[in-house]
Design a protein around this motif. Structure first.
Motif, PDB file in Angstrom:
ATOM      1  N   UNK A  41       7.412  11.771   7.088  1.00  0.00           N
ATOM      2  CA  UNK A  41       6.962  10.508   7.655  1.00  0.00           C
ATOM      3  C   UNK A  41       6.762   9.501   6.533  1.00  0.00           C
ATOM      4  N   UNK A  42       7.174   8.257   6.784  1.00  0.00           N
ATOM      5  CA  UNK A  42       7.011   7.206   5.784  1.00  0.00           C
ATOM      6  C   UNK A  42       6.862   5.864   6.481  1.00  0.00           C
ATOM      7  N   UNK A  43       6.315   4.893   5.757  1.00  0.00           N
ATOM      8  CA  UNK A  43       6.090   3.565   6.317  1.00  0.00           C
ATOM      9  C   UNK A  43       6.433   2.488   5.298  1.00  0.00           C
ATOM     10  N   UNK A  44       6.644   1.282   5.817  1.00  0.00           N
ATOM     11  CA  UNK A  44       6.881   0.122   4.959  1.00  0.00           C
ATOM     12  C   UNK A  44       6.453  -1.119   5.735  1.00  0.00           C
ATOM     13  N   UNK A  45       6.052  -2.145   5.014  1.00  0.00           N
ATOM     14  CA  UNK A  45       5.687  -3.411   5.633  1.00  0.00           C
ATOM     15  C   UNK A  45       4.203  -3.550   5.880  1.00  0.00           C
ATOM     16  N   UNK A  46       3.853  -4.667   6.517  1.00  0.00           N
ATOM     17  CA  UNK A  46       2.457  -4.966   6.833  1.00  0.00           C
ATOM     18  C   UNK A  46       2.373  -5.521   8.254  1.00  0.00           C
ATOM     19  N   UNK A  47       1.173  -5.742   8.698  1.00  0.00           N
ATOM     20  CA  UNK A  47       0.952  -6.358  10.001  1.00  0.00           C
ATOM     21  C   UNK A  47       0.622  -7.845   9.857  1.00  0.00           C
ATOM     22  N   UNK A  48       0.937  -8.403   8.697  1.00  0.00           N
ATOM     23  CA  UNK A  48       0.715  -9.828   8.462  1.00  0.00           C
ATOM     24  C   UNK A  48       1.711 -10.651   9.268  1.00  0.00           C
ATOM     25  N   UNK A  49       1.410 -11.901   9.469  1.00  0.00           N
ATOM     26  CA  UNK A  49       2.314 -12.804  10.168  1.00  0.00           C
ATOM     27  C   UNK A  49       3.642 -12.889   9.434  1.00  0.00           C
ATOM     28  N   UNK A  50       4.736 -12.950  10.164  1.00  0.00           N
ATOM     29  CA  UNK A  50       6.106 -13.044   9.633  1.00  0.00           C
ATOM     30  C   UNK A  50       6.551 -11.786   8.909  1.00  0.00           C
TER      31      UNK A  50
END
Length: 88
Positions: free
Chosen positions: A6-15
């Motif tokens: 399992x892996x993730x990338x990015x954020x929950x910020x706008x845009x």
């Protein structure tokens, strides 16, 4: 490419977009939540599937939480998550 963990990338910020990938034995399972789903949901899913095809990923569960990311950001976040999950 084989998804090993399992892996993730990015954020929950706008845009931006938050992408979580994990191994799956049942083909491709794509789950998309987006604030612009009605306008761009199909395009976002097509972009994600294009990246999966580029990396030859056949078995994956991918969850996306989009906050209005542009195509290049979507592509970059999915690629990063795939590389992290594949051990690169």
């Amino acid at each position: 490419m084989e998804i090993k963990n399992k892996a993730a990338a990015g954020t929950l910020e706008s845009s931006d977009i938050y992408v979580v990938v994990e191994p799956n034995e049942k083909g491709v399972e794509l789950h998309l939540e987006s604030i612009v789903y009605n306008q761009f949901g199909e395009e976002i899913e097509k972009t994600v599937r294009d990246v999966l095809n580029d990396f030859k990923v056949e078995n994956i569960k991918i969850q996306l939480k989009d906050r209005g990311a542009v195509e290049c950001a979507i592509r970059a976040r999915v690629e990063t998550a795939l590389k992290r999950a594949g051990g690169e």
